[in-house]
Enzyme design. Structure first.
Site, PDB file in Angstrom:
ATOM      1  N   GLY A 190       0.837  -1.206   0.000  1.00  0.00           N
ATOM      2  CA  GLY A 190       0.000   0.000   0.000  1.00  0.00           C
ATOM      3  C   GLY A 190       0.862   1.241   0.000  1.00  0.00           C
ATOM      4  NE  ARG A 238      -1.897  -4.553  -1.911  1.00  0.00           N
ATOM      5  CZ  ARG A 238      -1.540  -4.056  -0.727  1.00  0.00           C
ATOM      6  NH1 ARG A 238      -0.614  -4.620  -0.008  1.00  0.00           N
ATOM      7  NH2 ARG A 238      -2.125  -2.985  -0.261  1.00  0.00           N
ATOM      8  CG  ASP A 283       5.472  -7.797   8.208  1.00  0.00           C
ATOM      9  OD1 ASP A 283       6.477  -7.412   8.826  1.00  0.00           O
ATOM     10  OD2 ASP A 283       4.983  -8.938   8.309  1.00  0.00           O
ATOM     11  CB  THR A 298       2.904   0.636   6.029  1.00  0.00           C
ATOM     12  OG1 THR A 298       1.557   0.357   6.419  1.00  0.00           O
ATOM     13  CG2 THR A 298       3.794   0.343   7.222  1.00  0.00           C
ATOM     14  CG  ASP A 353      -1.755  -0.233   8.240  1.00  0.00           C
ATOM     15  OD1 ASP A 353      -2.694   0.571   8.278  1.00  0.00           O
ATOM     16  OD2 ASP A 353      -1.650  -1.134   7.393  1.00  0.00           O
ATOM     17  CG  ASP A 383       1.584  -2.801  10.192  1.00  0.00           C
ATOM     18  OD1 ASP A 383       2.451  -2.124   9.594  1.00  0.00           O
ATOM     19  OD2 ASP A 383       0.790  -3.548   9.598  1.00  0.00           O
ATOM     20  NE  ARG A 389     -14.324  16.774  19.576  1.00  0.00           N
ATOM     21  CZ  ARG A 389     -14.563  16.216  20.769  1.00  0.00           C
ATOM     22  NH1 ARG A 389     -15.511  16.688  21.545  1.00  0.00           N
ATOM     23  NH2 ARG A 389     -13.883  15.195  21.182  1.00  0.00           N
ATOM     24  NE  ARG A 411      -5.813  -5.768   5.907  1.00  0.00           N
ATOM     25  CZ  ARG A 411      -5.344  -4.993   4.943  1.00  0.00           C
ATOM     26  NH1 ARG A 411      -6.158  -4.177   4.310  1.00  0.00           N
ATOM     27  NH2 ARG A 411      -4.070  -5.023   4.593  1.00  0.00           N
ATOM     28  CB  ALA A 455     -12.731   9.068  20.352  1.00  0.00           C
ATOM     29  CG  HIS A 491     -21.082  15.537  20.917  1.00  0.00           C
ATOM     30  ND1 HIS A 491     -21.101  16.716  21.619  1.00  0.00           N
ATOM     31  CD2 HIS A 491     -19.776  15.234  20.724  1.00  0.00           C
ATOM     32  CE1 HIS A 491     -19.860  17.122  21.832  1.00  0.00           C
ATOM     33  NE2 HIS A 491     -19.038  16.239  21.300  1.00  0.00           N
TER      34      HIS A 491
HETATM   35  P1  ATP Z   1       0.962  -2.747   3.556  1.00  0.00           P
HETATM   36  O1  ATP Z   1       1.406  -2.711   5.005  1.00  0.00           O
HETATM   37  O2  ATP Z   1       0.650  -1.408   3.066  1.00  0.00           O
HETATM   38  O3  ATP Z   1      -0.082  -3.778   3.273  1.00  0.00           O
HETATM   39  P2  ATP Z   1       2.902  -4.611   2.553  1.00  0.00           P
HETATM   40  O4  ATP Z   1       4.288  -4.423   2.056  1.00  0.00           O
HETATM   41  O5  ATP Z   1       2.740  -5.420   3.804  1.00  0.00           O
HETATM   42  O6  ATP Z   1       2.272  -3.173   2.707  1.00  0.00           O
HETATM   43  P3  ATP Z   1       1.779  -6.751   0.933  1.00  0.00           P
HETATM   44  O7  ATP Z   1       0.690  -6.713  -0.075  1.00  0.00           O
HETATM   45  O8  ATP Z   1       1.656  -7.658   2.086  1.00  0.00           O
HETATM   46  O9  ATP Z   1       1.995  -5.232   1.390  1.00  0.00           O
HETATM   47  O10 ATP Z   1       3.143  -7.117   0.194  1.00  0.00           O
HETATM   48  C1  ATP Z   1       3.586  -6.412  -0.955  1.00  0.00           C
HETATM   49  C2  ATP Z   1       4.234  -7.349  -1.934  1.00  0.00           C
HETATM   50  O11 ATP Z   1       5.384  -7.966  -1.322  1.00  0.00           O
HETATM   51  C3  ATP Z   1       3.375  -8.529  -2.384  1.00  0.00           C
HETATM   52  O12 ATP Z   1       2.484  -8.199  -3.419  1.00  0.00           O
HETATM   53  C4  ATP Z   1       4.439  -9.501  -2.873  1.00  0.00           C
HETATM   54  O13 ATP Z   1       4.886  -9.126  -4.161  1.00  0.00           O
HETATM   55  C5  ATP Z   1       5.579  -9.273  -1.877  1.00  0.00           C
HETATM   56  N1  ATP Z   1       5.520 -10.289  -0.814  1.00  0.00           N
HETATM   57  C6  ATP Z   1       4.620 -10.400   0.194  1.00  0.00           C
HETATM   58  N2  ATP Z   1       4.838 -11.485   0.951  1.00  0.00           N
HETATM   59  C7  ATP Z   1       5.913 -12.113   0.401  1.00  0.00           C
HETATM   60  C8  ATP Z   1       6.646 -13.309   0.715  1.00  0.00           C
HETATM   61  N3  ATP Z   1       6.325 -14.102   1.737  1.00  0.00           N
HETATM   62  N4  ATP Z   1       7.702 -13.627  -0.080  1.00  0.00           N
HETATM   63  C9  ATP Z   1       8.045 -12.850  -1.125  1.00  0.00           C
HETATM   64  N5  ATP Z   1       7.398 -11.723  -1.466  1.00  0.00           N
HETATM   65  C10 ATP Z   1       6.347 -11.348  -0.731  1.00  0.00           C
END
Ligand code: ATP
Length: 319
Positions: free
Chosen positions: A11, A72, A103, A125, A127, A129, A154, A171, A186, A215
Site C-alpha cells: 500500500g 502487489r 511487512d 505504511t 499502519d 505496524d 465533532r 486491519r 473520542a 454527543h
Molecule cells: P501494507 O502494510 O501497506 O499492506 P505490505 O508491504 O505489507 O504493505 P503486501 O501486499 O503484504 O503489502 O506485500 C507487498 C508485496 O510484497 C506482495 O504483493 C508480494 O509481491 C511481496 N511479498 C509479500 N509477501 C511475500 C513473501 N512471503 N515472499 C516474497 N514476497 C512477498
C-alpha cells in the site's frame, strides 16, 4: 558498489516520495548511479527499470503517493520469480536494492537477500505496524487526516446531539484508531489489540449522557468490525441518533506532514549508507529519535507492539 535501485511496494503511504528522493540524492551524493523500479516487484520481474537523476526526484517531496507507483505481486513468493527479478537487476549491473513498503514487502526483500542479492528495507505504511521502528513513513500524515475528519465530525455531532461512529484504517494494528481517538477526544476507541464488549461501550455512552453530554464519538479500527456493523449494534441498545463515517482511502493520500518528510529523508539516506557499508537483509527504523537497523529475520512476522500506556491513558481521559 556503483549502482543501486529503489522500489515502493504494498500500500502506498504519504512520504514514500520523500524517501525515494532521499535514496536517489544520497546515492548520487556518494557517486552511485540510482535506478527506479516502477510498480514494485511486478516492475522488477518485468524489467520496468529506469535510471534516476537528481532532477527526476525534484518537486516530489511534498506529494503523497509514490512516483514509482506501487503494486502487489502474489507470485513473488515463488523462488523462480524472485530469481527473475535478480536477473533483471544484474543485467543492468545493479548491486543493491532498497525496498520501501510494509511487512509483506520486507518478506520479498528478505527472500532476495537470502538468494545473495543485498536488500535494505525502509518502513513505508500508514499502519505503523512494523516491528523495530517506533514510526513508519505515512503514519503521522494518516493520523492527521483522521484527526481533521474527527474534528469536523465533532462539530456536526454536537450541533445535532448525535453519536458518531468513525471507522478508520487498521486491519491488524490499532495505532491509527488509538492515536486519532486520543488526539480527537473520542469517548471510546476500539482496536484489534483489545477486546471491548458492546455492554461496556453502552455503559460509557450512558455515563456520558447522565453527566449531560450531548454527543459522542466512537473511533473503530476496521479490523474490529465495520462502522456500519457497530452502529447497528448500538442502535438496538441506545436511544440516540447514531451516524457512521468511514474515512477509507482519504487516510492514504494527501501531502505528507513535516514529520513524515523528515523521517522519510533520514530513513532513505540511512538505507543507502547501509548498502555502502556492505550490509544486507536489514531494515531501517527509528527508536528514541535515533536511526537504527534490524535484521529482517528479527522483525518479520513478529507481533506488533501497541503502546499499552497510551491505551490506558485514552481510557483514563475518556471516563
Ligand atoms: P501494507 O502494510 O501497506 O499492506 P505490505 O508491504 O505489507 O504493505 P503486501 O501486499 O503484504 O503489502 O506485500 C507487498 C508485496 O510484497 C506482495 O504483493 C508480494 O509481491 C511481496 N511479498 C509479500 N509477501 C511475500 C513473501 N512471503 N515472499 C516474497 N514476497 C512477498
Amino acid at each position: 558498489m556503483e549502482k543501486i535501485a529503489v522500489l515502493t511496494s504494498g500500500g502506498d503511504s504519504p512520504g514514500m516520495n520523500a524517501a525515494i528522493r532521499a535514496v536517489v540524492r544520497k546515492g548520487i551524493f556518494h557517486g552511485l548511479e540510482v535506478y527506479g523500479i516502477y510498480n514494485g516487484y511486478h516492475g522488477l520481474v518485468n524489467g520496468n527499470i529506469a535510471k534516476l537523476e537528481l532532477g527526476s526526484v525534484g518537486d516530489i517531496i511534498h506529494r503523497g503517493g509514490t512516483m514509482l507507483r506501487s503494486a502487489r505481486l502474489p507470485e513473488f513468493t515463488d523462488v523462480e520469480v524472485q530469481k527473475k527479478g535478480i536477473e533483471q537487476l544484474k543485467k543492468l549491473g545493479i548491486e543493491g536494492l532498497i525496498v520501501i513498503g510494509g511487512d509483506g514487502s520486507y518478506r520479498g526483500a528478505d527472500a532476495l537477500s537470502k538468494l545473495g542479492f543485498p536488500c535494505i528495507g525502509v518502513p513505508g505504511t500508514i499502519d505503523n505496524d512494523i516491528v523495530g521502528t517506533e514510526l513508519t513513513i505515512g503514519f503521522d500524515t494518516a493520523l492527521n487526516t483522521a484527526i481533521n475528519a474527527i474534528d469536523r465530525i465533532r462539530d456536526t455531532a454536537s450541533s445535532h446531539e448525535r453519536t458518531f461512529v468513525v471507522e478508520v484504517m487498521g486491519r491488524d494494528a490499532g495505532d491509527i484508531a488509538l492515536y486519532s481517538g486520543l488526539a480527537g477526544g473520542a469517548e471510546t476507541i476500539l482496536i484489534p489489540e483489545e477486546n471491548e464488549s458492546i455492554d461496556h461501550i453502552i455503559e460509557r455512552l450512558n455515563r456520558g449522557k447522565l453527566r449531560g453530554k450531548k454527543h459522542s464519538i466512537i473511533v473503530v479500527a476496521e479490523g474490529v468490525m465495520s462502522g456500519v456493523e457497530l452502529a447497528e449494534k448500538l442502535r438496538e441498545r441506545i436511544d440516540s441518533d447514531v451516524r457512521v463515517s468511514v474515512l477509507g482511502h482519504i487516510q492514504r493520500g494527501g501531502t505528507p506532514t513535516a514529520s513524515d518528510r523528515v523521517l522519510a529523508s533520514r530513513l532513505g539516506a540511512r538505507a543507502v549508507e547501509l548498502l555502502l557499508e556492505g550490509k544486507a537483509g536489514r531494515a531501517v527504523g527509528i527508536v528514541e529519535n535515533k536511526i537504527v537497523d534490524n535484521a529482517f529475520s528479527d522483525i518479520i512476522d513478529q507481533p506488533h507492539n501497541i503502546d499499552r500506556g497510551i491505551i490506558q491513558l485514552s481510557k483514563e481521559l475518556s471516563i
